[in-house]
Enzyme design. Sequence first.
Site, short mmCIF file in Angstrom:
data_model
loop_
_atom_site.label_atom_id
_atom_site.label_comp_id
_atom_site.label_asym_id
_atom_site.label_seq_id
_atom_site.Cartn_x
_atom_site.Cartn_y
_atom_site.Cartn_z
N ASP A 158 0.84 -1.21 0.00
CA ASP A 158 0.00 0.00 0.00
C ASP A 158 0.87 1.25 0.00
O ASP A 158 0.65 2.18 -0.76
CB ASP A 158 -0.96 0.00 1.21
CG ASP A 158 -0.25 -0.22 2.55
OD1 ASP A 158 0.96 -0.52 2.57
OD2 ASP A 158 -0.93 -0.11 3.59
N ASP A 200 7.41 3.75 3.13
CA ASP A 200 7.81 4.96 3.84
C ASP A 200 9.34 4.93 4.03
O ASP A 200 10.07 5.39 3.16
CB ASP A 200 7.05 4.98 5.18
CG ASP A 200 7.32 6.21 6.01
OD1 ASP A 200 7.85 7.18 5.47
OD2 ASP A 200 6.98 6.21 7.22
N ASP A 236 -4.54 2.69 6.53
CA ASP A 236 -5.23 2.96 7.78
C ASP A 236 -4.39 3.78 8.74
O ASP A 236 -3.16 3.85 8.64
CB ASP A 236 -5.57 1.64 8.47
CG ASP A 236 -4.32 0.98 9.06
OD1 ASP A 236 -3.36 0.76 8.31
OD2 ASP A 236 -4.29 0.73 10.29
P1 IMP Z 1 8.14 1.43 6.22
O1 IMP Z 1 8.55 0.10 6.73
O2 IMP Z 1 8.70 2.56 7.02
O3 IMP Z 1 8.38 1.62 4.73
O4 IMP Z 1 6.61 1.59 6.51
C1 IMP Z 1 5.73 0.74 6.02
C2 IMP Z 1 4.45 0.62 6.79
O5 IMP Z 1 4.15 1.75 7.64
C3 IMP Z 1 3.36 0.55 5.77
O6 IMP Z 1 3.17 -0.78 5.34
C4 IMP Z 1 2.20 1.10 6.54
O7 IMP Z 1 1.57 0.09 7.27
C5 IMP Z 1 2.79 2.09 7.51
N1 IMP Z 1 2.67 3.48 7.01
C6 IMP Z 1 3.67 4.34 6.74
N2 IMP Z 1 3.19 5.53 6.33
C7 IMP Z 1 1.85 5.43 6.33
C8 IMP Z 1 0.78 6.33 5.98
O8 IMP Z 1 0.96 7.50 5.59
N3 IMP Z 1 -0.47 5.84 6.11
C9 IMP Z 1 -0.74 4.58 6.54
N4 IMP Z 1 0.22 3.71 6.86
C10 IMP Z 1 1.51 4.12 6.76
MG MG Z 2 0.57 -1.58 6.19
#
Ligand code: IMP
Ligand code: MG
Length: 209
Positions: free
Chosen positions: A131, A134, A192
């Site tokens: 989805d 980040d 979410d």
């Molecule tokens: P990462 O591991 O930092 O890339 O973050 C990934 C996870 O953080 C995603 O799969 C989401 O579940 C959550 N996440 C990060 N940013 C958002 C956002 O803006 N909205 C919703 N979920 C987010």
């Molecule tokens: Mg997620």
Amino acid sequence: MDIARRETDILGETLIVKGKLKKVAGVLWTEAEIKRRTEEVAQEIADVYEPIFKKDKDAILVLCCILHGAMFFTVDLVRQMHKLLPSYWKRIRIDSLAISSYGRGTKSGKLKIEKDFKNPIEDFHVLIVEDIIDTGYTYSYLNQLCEYKGAKSRRGVTLVGKGARREHDVVNLSFIGFKIEEDVFVIGWGLDADEQGRQLPFIAAIEDV
Ligand code: IMP
Ligand code: MG
């Protein structure tokens, strides 16, 4: 780059996220825009895998939906891919994986597999469907997991790509629906905030009140 925030009937409504009061600040992408962009991304994906299917009659592609955020996007994507590649319907499959992160507050913490793939992915081409990406922490973990499980090739597609906080290499993240440069939290279309807002038929930003 600032993204335009547009009207919605829930604009200004508040919600509590991790004990903090937030409000809906506006729509970034509408249903029509998400559908149109998904069609384009499906075309980009079809352009990559069609030659692989043609060249190797045994090639199988597994779309790996990362639950629960990517469910809506996966459905839209795979339906559109079928329209583009109808003759390969037996070779495009779907599996799912649920992971959760805990610890380290709002930053990505330790990852735990809550639900593993149903079937082996060994020797299959895997497309990780996310989805949002980040920091890239989750995606890089998933990519390594698929390598460990013996996937023939690994690529990733994400509905939203955030750039502001990228810390990890996102190897083979080949397809990105929408890019956000600023550090904004978004909900809707599967995304979410503490389980709230997944069903919204648009992607909206939330911010502190
Ligand atoms: P990462 O591991 O930092 O890339 O973050 C990934 C996870 O953080 C995603 O799969 C989401 O579940 C959550 N996440 C990060 N940013 C958002 C956002 O803006 N909205 C919703 N979920 C987010
Ligand atoms: Mg997620």
